[in-house]
Write a protein that holds these residues in place. Structure first.
Motif, PDB file in Angstrom:
ATOM      1  N   PHE A 147       0.800  -1.287   0.009  1.00  0.00           N
ATOM      2  CA  PHE A 147       0.061  -0.015   0.039  1.00  0.00           C
ATOM      3  C   PHE A 147       0.686   1.249   0.217  1.00  0.00           C
ATOM      4  CE2 PHE A 147      -3.123  -2.957   1.652  1.00  0.00           C
ATOM      5  CZ  PHE A 147      -4.181  -2.633   0.790  1.00  0.00           C
ATOM      6  N   VAL A 148       2.167   1.278   0.552  1.00  0.00           N
ATOM      7  CA  VAL A 148       2.928   2.499   0.560  1.00  0.00           C
ATOM      8  C   VAL A 148       3.463   2.685  -0.557  1.00  0.00           C
ATOM      9  CG1 VAL A 148       4.915   1.601   1.722  1.00  0.00           C
ATOM     10  CG2 VAL A 148       4.144   3.642   2.259  1.00  0.00           C
ATOM     11  N   VAL A 149       3.729   1.266  -1.089  1.00  0.00           N
ATOM     12  CA  VAL A 149       4.437   1.184  -2.423  1.00  0.00           C
ATOM     13  C   VAL A 149       3.410   1.912  -3.795  1.00  0.00           C
ATOM     14  CG1 VAL A 149       5.215  -0.082  -4.639  1.00  0.00           C
ATOM     15  CG2 VAL A 149       5.636  -0.645  -2.165  1.00  0.00           C
ATOM     16  N   LEU A 150       2.137   1.779  -3.278  1.00  0.00           N
ATOM     17  CA  LEU A 150       1.030   2.336  -4.229  1.00  0.00           C
ATOM     18  C   LEU A 150       1.084   3.836  -3.980  1.00  0.00           C
ATOM     19  CD1 LEU A 150      -1.108   1.984  -6.300  1.00  0.00           C
ATOM     20  CD2 LEU A 150      -2.868   1.491  -4.123  1.00  0.00           C
ATOM     21  N   LEU A 151       1.274   4.304  -2.723  1.00  0.00           N
ATOM     22  CA  LEU A 151       1.108   5.672  -2.461  1.00  0.00           C
ATOM     23  C   LEU A 151       2.184   6.315  -2.958  1.00  0.00           C
ATOM     24  CD1 LEU A 151       0.221   8.307  -0.736  1.00  0.00           C
ATOM     25  CD2 LEU A 151       1.648   7.319   0.972  1.00  0.00           C
ATOM     26  N   VAL A 152       3.718   5.882  -2.895  1.00  0.00           N
ATOM     27  CA  VAL A 152       4.697   6.636  -3.419  1.00  0.00           C
ATOM     28  C   VAL A 152       4.441   6.598  -4.936  1.00  0.00           C
ATOM     29  CG1 VAL A 152       7.236   6.195  -3.671  1.00  0.00           C
ATOM     30  CG2 VAL A 152       6.018   5.946  -1.453  1.00  0.00           C
ATOM     31  N   GLY A 153       4.082   5.216  -5.488  1.00  0.00           N
ATOM     32  CA  GLY A 153       4.151   5.178  -6.876  1.00  0.00           C
ATOM     33  C   GLY A 153       3.076   6.408  -7.658  1.00  0.00           C
ATOM     34  N   LEU A 154       1.797   6.440  -6.977  1.00  0.00           N
ATOM     35  CA  LEU A 154       0.887   7.650  -7.349  1.00  0.00           C
ATOM     36  C   LEU A 154       1.618   8.960  -7.127  1.00  0.00           C
ATOM     37  CD1 LEU A 154      -2.359   6.206  -5.643  1.00  0.00           C
ATOM     38  CD2 LEU A 154      -1.779   6.192  -8.137  1.00  0.00           C
ATOM     39  N   ASN A 155       2.151   9.310  -5.948  1.00  0.00           N
ATOM     40  CA  ASN A 155       2.845  10.292  -6.000  1.00  0.00           C
ATOM     41  C   ASN A 155       3.942  10.924  -7.137  1.00  0.00           C
ATOM     42  OD1 ASN A 155       4.004  12.891  -3.993  1.00  0.00           O
ATOM     43  ND2 ASN A 155       5.873  11.798  -4.592  1.00  0.00           N
ATOM     44  N   THR A 156       4.762   9.652  -7.658  1.00  0.00           N
ATOM     45  CA  THR A 156       5.887   9.721  -8.387  1.00  0.00           C
ATOM     46  C   THR A 156       5.132  10.161  -9.928  1.00  0.00           C
ATOM     47  OG1 THR A 156       6.992   8.201  -7.317  1.00  0.00           O
ATOM     48  CG2 THR A 156       7.584   8.564  -9.594  1.00  0.00           C
ATOM     49  N   ILE A 157       4.086   9.446 -10.257  1.00  0.00           N
ATOM     50  CA  ILE A 157       3.252   9.622 -11.463  1.00  0.00           C
ATOM     51  C   ILE A 157       2.995  11.178 -11.409  1.00  0.00           C
ATOM     52  CG2 ILE A 157       1.319   9.235 -12.795  1.00  0.00           C
ATOM     53  CD1 ILE A 157       1.450   6.202 -11.695  1.00  0.00           C
ATOM     54  N   TYR A 158       2.150  11.518 -10.375  1.00  0.00           N
ATOM     55  CA  TYR A 158       1.806  12.810 -10.335  1.00  0.00           C
ATOM     56  C   TYR A 158       3.011  14.128 -10.503  1.00  0.00           C
ATOM     57  CZ  TYR A 158       0.024  17.495  -8.468  1.00  0.00           C
ATOM     58  OH  TYR A 158      -0.265  18.631  -8.151  1.00  0.00           O
ATOM     59  N   ASP A 159       4.058  13.692  -9.944  1.00  0.00           N
ATOM     60  CA  ASP A 159       5.257  14.605 -10.148  1.00  0.00           C
ATOM     61  C   ASP A 159       5.876  14.366 -11.397  1.00  0.00           C
ATOM     62  OD1 ASP A 159       7.422  15.977  -9.083  1.00  0.00           O
ATOM     63  OD2 ASP A 159       8.588  14.446  -8.592  1.00  0.00           O
ATOM     64  N   LEU A 160       6.122  13.485 -12.156  1.00  0.00           N
ATOM     65  CA  LEU A 160       6.486  13.162 -13.311  1.00  0.00           C
ATOM     66  C   LEU A 160       5.596  13.730 -14.416  1.00  0.00           C
ATOM     67  CD1 LEU A 160       7.695   9.718 -13.545  1.00  0.00           C
ATOM     68  CD2 LEU A 160       9.020  11.590 -13.770  1.00  0.00           C
ATOM     69  N   TRP A 161       4.098  13.772 -14.229  1.00  0.00           N
ATOM     70  CA  TRP A 161       3.020  14.480 -15.297  1.00  0.00           C
ATOM     71  C   TRP A 161       3.290  16.196 -14.967  1.00  0.00           C
ATOM     72  CZ3 TRP A 161       0.044  13.218 -18.823  1.00  0.00           C
ATOM     73  CH2 TRP A 161      -0.874  14.158 -19.227  1.00  0.00           C
ATOM     74  N   ASP A 162       3.557  16.354 -13.950  1.00  0.00           N
ATOM     75  CA  ASP A 162       3.578  17.943 -13.702  1.00  0.00           C
ATOM     76  C   ASP A 162       5.055  18.409 -14.149  1.00  0.00           C
ATOM     77  OD1 ASP A 162       2.936  20.430 -12.336  1.00  0.00           O
ATOM     78  OD2 ASP A 162       4.630  20.276 -10.863  1.00  0.00           O
ATOM     79  N   LEU A 163       5.975  17.557 -14.050  1.00  0.00           N
ATOM     80  CA  LEU A 163       7.391  17.836 -15.038  1.00  0.00           C
ATOM     81  C   LEU A 163       7.114  18.043 -16.405  1.00  0.00           C
ATOM     82  CD1 LEU A 163       9.849  15.779 -12.826  1.00  0.00           C
ATOM     83  CD2 LEU A 163       9.705  18.258 -12.760  1.00  0.00           C
ATOM     84  N   LEU A 164       6.226  17.015 -16.727  1.00  0.00           N
ATOM     85  CA  LEU A 164       5.949  16.933 -18.345  1.00  0.00           C
ATOM     86  C   LEU A 164       5.288  17.970 -18.871  1.00  0.00           C
ATOM     87  CD1 LEU A 164       6.213  14.913 -20.693  1.00  0.00           C
ATOM     88  CD2 LEU A 164       3.983  13.817 -20.083  1.00  0.00           C
ATOM     89  N   GLY A 165       4.369  18.639 -18.046  1.00  0.00           N
ATOM     90  CA  GLY A 165       3.656  19.806 -18.474  1.00  0.00           C
ATOM     91  C   GLY A 165       4.674  21.087 -18.199  1.00  0.00           C
ATOM     92  N   ASN A 166       5.860  21.057 -17.864  1.00  0.00           N
ATOM     93  CA  ASN A 166       6.686  22.317 -17.706  1.00  0.00           C
ATOM     94  C   ASN A 166       7.588  22.324 -19.232  1.00  0.00           C
ATOM     95  OD1 ASN A 166       8.435  24.237 -16.966  1.00  0.00           O
ATOM     96  ND2 ASN A 166       9.402  23.120 -15.312  1.00  0.00           N
ATOM     97  N   LEU A 167       6.905  23.359 -19.757  1.00  0.00           N
ATOM     98  CA  LEU A 167       7.600  23.695 -21.165  1.00  0.00           C
ATOM     99  C   LEU A 167       8.952  24.102 -21.127  1.00  0.00           C
ATOM    100  CD1 LEU A 167       4.391  25.348 -22.556  1.00  0.00           C
ATOM    101  CD2 LEU A 167       5.148  23.001 -22.976  1.00  0.00           C
ATOM    102  N   SER A 168       9.384  24.572 -19.899  1.00  0.00           N
ATOM    103  CA  SER A 168      10.688  25.189 -19.717  1.00  0.00           C
ATOM    104  C   SER A 168      11.604  24.068 -19.605  1.00  0.00           C
ATOM    105  CB  SER A 168      10.961  26.051 -18.809  1.00  0.00           C
ATOM    106  OG  SER A 168      10.482  25.508 -17.390  1.00  0.00           O
ATOM    107  N   LEU A 169      11.165  22.809 -19.376  1.00  0.00           N
ATOM    108  CA  LEU A 169      12.126  21.500 -19.083  1.00  0.00           C
ATOM    109  C   LEU A 169      12.372  20.737 -20.686  1.00  0.00           C
ATOM    110  CD1 LEU A 169      13.165  20.308 -16.389  1.00  0.00           C
ATOM    111  CD2 LEU A 169      11.257  18.811 -16.550  1.00  0.00           C
ATOM    112  N   SER A 170      13.382  20.591 -20.612  1.00  0.00           N
ATOM    113  CA  SER A 170      13.823  19.860 -21.779  1.00  0.00           C
ATOM    114  C   SER A 170      13.518  18.394 -21.986  1.00  0.00           C
ATOM    115  CB  SER A 170      15.280  20.147 -22.344  1.00  0.00           C
ATOM    116  OG  SER A 170      16.054  19.335 -21.308  1.00  0.00           O
ATOM    117  N   VAL A 171      13.387  17.825 -23.067  1.00  0.00           N
ATOM    118  CA  VAL A 171      13.200  16.184 -23.290  1.00  0.00           C
ATOM    119  C   VAL A 171      14.243  15.509 -22.409  1.00  0.00           C
ATOM    120  CG1 VAL A 171      12.699  14.206 -24.734  1.00  0.00           C
ATOM    121  CG2 VAL A 171      11.764  16.472 -25.065  1.00  0.00           C
ATOM    122  N   VAL A 172      15.644  15.982 -22.553  1.00  0.00           N
ATOM    123  CA  VAL A 172      16.670  15.290 -21.887  1.00  0.00           C
ATOM    124  C   VAL A 172      16.547  15.173 -20.491  1.00  0.00           C
ATOM    125  CG1 VAL A 172      19.044  15.196 -21.725  1.00  0.00           C
ATOM    126  CG2 VAL A 172      18.056  15.720 -23.923  1.00  0.00           C
TER     127      VAL A 172
END
Length: 255
Positions: free
Chosen positions: A168-193
């Motif tokens: 269950f804590v693995v699931l919690l950290v996983g959802l937090n990581t997905i949210y974090d990566l989604w937020d980074l993906l939407g940052n247009l100032s962040l390069s693909v690299v």
């Protein structure tokens, strides 16, 4: 009943006797280690609940060295988690730590040979590490960011290594990581690299590191338990031939 069960598992580790159990090995190995360091020789039979320990040195396994330490850390983790990262309120953090310290359930759990204090330690450690890593989001790839990200992976492996409820804590950290990566993906100032580096860092610390540690626990488990015992029949003849005292020990077994 649980103390009888897990106490027997700890004795198996001290005697290096192989057994089969539904839980992962980390918590039971720590119980056995606490007993070994405190002078327990693994001879108490743990046949039924309520049996008197008599002359057996059970105190270390019951928690003077391990459970009390981890239970004490729970209050510190809760205090740090509440005050420094979530509520930013000293009174709220003190109240939460006070309630946890004097909770009858936690006090009771810390006095017996159980997996729960160990499990709660890793669960709260994983959440604290995750929150601290999030707080370092404005300075990614810094030393503190890597430290908390790595500690999150270590605590995830610890939680899963004690009981499967750690998923269950693995699931919690996983959802937090997905949210974090989604937020980074939407940052247009962040390069693909740079996004790729963020993704690889999380794969390394939150997937590969916990998996490696989890497998290492089982490697230690099978290395320590090298004598025949209850549960041999669940495994193949080739495996049984590696156990000292088994009827098939050192017998050449055709594939």
């Amino acid at each position: 009943w649980d103390e009888t069960h897990f106490g027997k598992m700890g004795s198996y580790y001290i005697n290096r006797t192989f057994f089969f159990d539904v839980h992962p090995p980390l918590g039971k190995m720590l119980i056995g280690l606490a007993g070994y360091l405190s002078g327990y020789d693994g001879t108490f039979p743990f046949q039924k609940p309520g049996d008197k320990y008599e002359q057996h040195n059970y105190v270390g396994m019951r928690g003077v060295r391990l459970y009390r330490l981890l239970s004490s850390c729970l209050a510190l983790l809760c205090f740090s988690l509440q005050m420094l990262e979530l509520s930013k309120s000293l009174p709220a953090a003190l109240l939460t730590a006070f309630i946890l310290t004097f909770d009858t359930g936690c006090i009771t759990l810390s006095q017996y040979i159980l997996l729960d204090p160990i499990l709660m330690f890793f669960l709260m450690g994983a959440v604290l590490s995750m929150v601290k890593c999030n707080s370092c989001g404005d300075r990614p790839f810094s030393a503190s960011w890597w430290l908390w990200l790595s500690l999150t992976g270590v605590n995830l492996a610890g939680a899963m290594g004690v009981k499967f409820v750690g998923l269950f804590v693995v699931l919690l950290v996983g959802l937090n990581t997905i949210y974090d990566l989604w937020d980074l993906l939407g940052n247009l100032s962040l390069s693909v690299v740079m996004f790729g580096k963020h993704l690889l860092a999380r794969v390394l610390c939150l997937i590969l590191l916990p998996l490696a540690l989890y497998m290492a626990m089982f490697a230690v488990h099978f290395t320590v338990l090298n004598k025949s015992g209850p549960g041999d029949g669940f495994f193949s003849s080739a495996f049984q031939s590696q156990l000292i005292g088994n009827n098939l020990h050192n017998v050449s077994v055709p594939e």
